[in-house]
Design an enzyme around this catalytic site. Structure first.
Site, PDB file in Angstrom:
ATOM      1  N   SER A 108       0.836  -1.200   0.000  1.00 50.00           N
ATOM      2  CA  SER A 108       0.000   0.000   0.000  1.00 50.00           C
ATOM      3  C   SER A 108       0.880   1.264   0.000  1.00 50.00           C
ATOM      4  CB  SER A 108      -0.951  -0.047   1.193  1.00 50.00           C
ATOM      5  OG  SER A 108      -1.980   0.903   1.055  1.00 50.00           O
ATOM      6  N   ASP A 228      -9.959  -5.403  -4.045  1.00 47.86           N
ATOM      7  CA  ASP A 228      -9.374  -4.373  -3.180  1.00 47.86           C
ATOM      8  C   ASP A 228     -10.190  -3.088  -3.294  1.00 47.86           C
ATOM      9  OD1 ASP A 228      -7.766  -2.505  -1.865  1.00 47.86           O
ATOM     10  OD2 ASP A 228      -5.906  -3.268  -2.728  1.00 47.86           O
ATOM     11  N   HIS A 257      -7.417  -6.090   0.258  1.00 45.51           N
ATOM     12  CA  HIS A 257      -6.249  -5.206   0.268  1.00 45.51           C
ATOM     13  C   HIS A 257      -4.995  -5.854   0.864  1.00 45.51           C
ATOM     14  CE1 HIS A 257      -4.262  -1.333   0.118  1.00 45.51           C
ATOM     15  NE2 HIS A 257      -4.009  -1.349   1.416  1.00 45.51           N
TER      16      HIS A 257
END
Length: 281
Positions: A108, A228, A257
């Protein structure tokens, strides 16, 4: 793990980088792999990556810091910008540890830092694995990431955050909620200063220019969950395919995610195979 693996475990320690302390977990033996966590409140290097490092530590030396503002690593005095701060600190950490060549795995926010580091240190970074990554030019702040950055410390905030991170509600266990709630409370003061509203500016700060991305020499593996909601595939990973010179994308179905948590065996196989390519260093 075997007794030989256990002997390679190093207790978490603090390393001074440009005069500021960085808390770091190290595990395993072999070529160095820098592991960069994401931006959810309560996230730490060890919390994000210990399971992966333990599974693959016979082949690589994993370095998993708490990035500035997370866990036990404070925000350095006078820091400007978020991406610049984390990128400089990551580079300085690997210099301080004496690693001349290393791969970088980032999740991320950590994916954006990994890509920025590869652009900044082309002679050092050998591979990049960007997981559910941020960093694509023009990528907007998703409603789910906005909610995660705003999540209040405590069980209710932790439960809501985990529910947004994963696809399978069975992963939102009481133990996971309790552990995250405790971590959120511990890091509440530092985290409050990282992403204050309006939060779209912080998502923009974590994007890289097309020119920067085009300059990355290292091979890049993008790993993304098809479902996601935090960094959607369509606005996060797919646009990067047009900007990176040496890139491949693996999409995991029935995945949100956090591929390392939701599909751990598949994720480790992908990681091991990619990091094992052209191991010259």
């Amino acid at each position: 793990m075997s007794p030989a693996d256990l002997s390679a475990v190093a207790a978490p320690r603090t390393v001074t980088v440009d005069g500021s302390p960085v808390h770091v977990m190290e595990h395993g033996t072999g070529p160095a792999v820098l592991m960069l966590h994401g931006s959810g409140p309560g996230t730490t290097g060890s919390g994000a990556w210990t399971t992966t490092a333990q599974a693959l530590g016979a082949s690589w030396r994993f370095v998993a810091p708490d990035q500035a503002g997370f866990g036990l690593t404070p925000i350095p005095a006078g820091s400007a910008g978020r991406l610049r701060m984390w990128t400089e600190q990551a580079a300085g950490l690997m210099d301080a540890l004496g690693h001349e060549h290393y791969a970088v795995v980032g999740h991320s926010m950590g994916g954006a830092v990994a890509l920025a580091l590869a652009a900044e240190r082309p002679e050092q970074v050998t591979h990049v694995v960007a997981v559910a990554t941020m960093g694509a030019p023009g990528a907007p702040l998703s409603p789910d990431l906005d909610a995660i950055w705003a999540a209040p410390a405590g069980p209710a905030g932790a439960r809501d955050m985990i529910s947004r991170l994963v696809l399978d509600p069975a992963l939102v266990t009481e133990s996971a909620v309790a552990a995250r709630a405790e971590a959120m409370r511990a890091g509440e003061a530092a985290f409050a200063s990282l992403f204050p509203p309006p939060r779209a500016r912080w998502a923009e700060d974590l994007t890289l220019s097309a020119r920067t991305l085009a300059g990355i020499r290292a091979p890049v593996l993008l790993v993304h969950g098809a479902q996601d909601r935090v960094t959607p595939l369509s606005t996060s990973a797919l646009p990067l395919l047009d900007h990176l010179a040496d890139v491949r994308l693996h999409v995991l179905g029935r995945c949100g995610h956090v591929p390392a948590l939701e599909h751990p065996h598949d994720f480790r196989r992908l990681l091991s195979c990619f990091l094992g390519r052209n191991r010259d260093h």
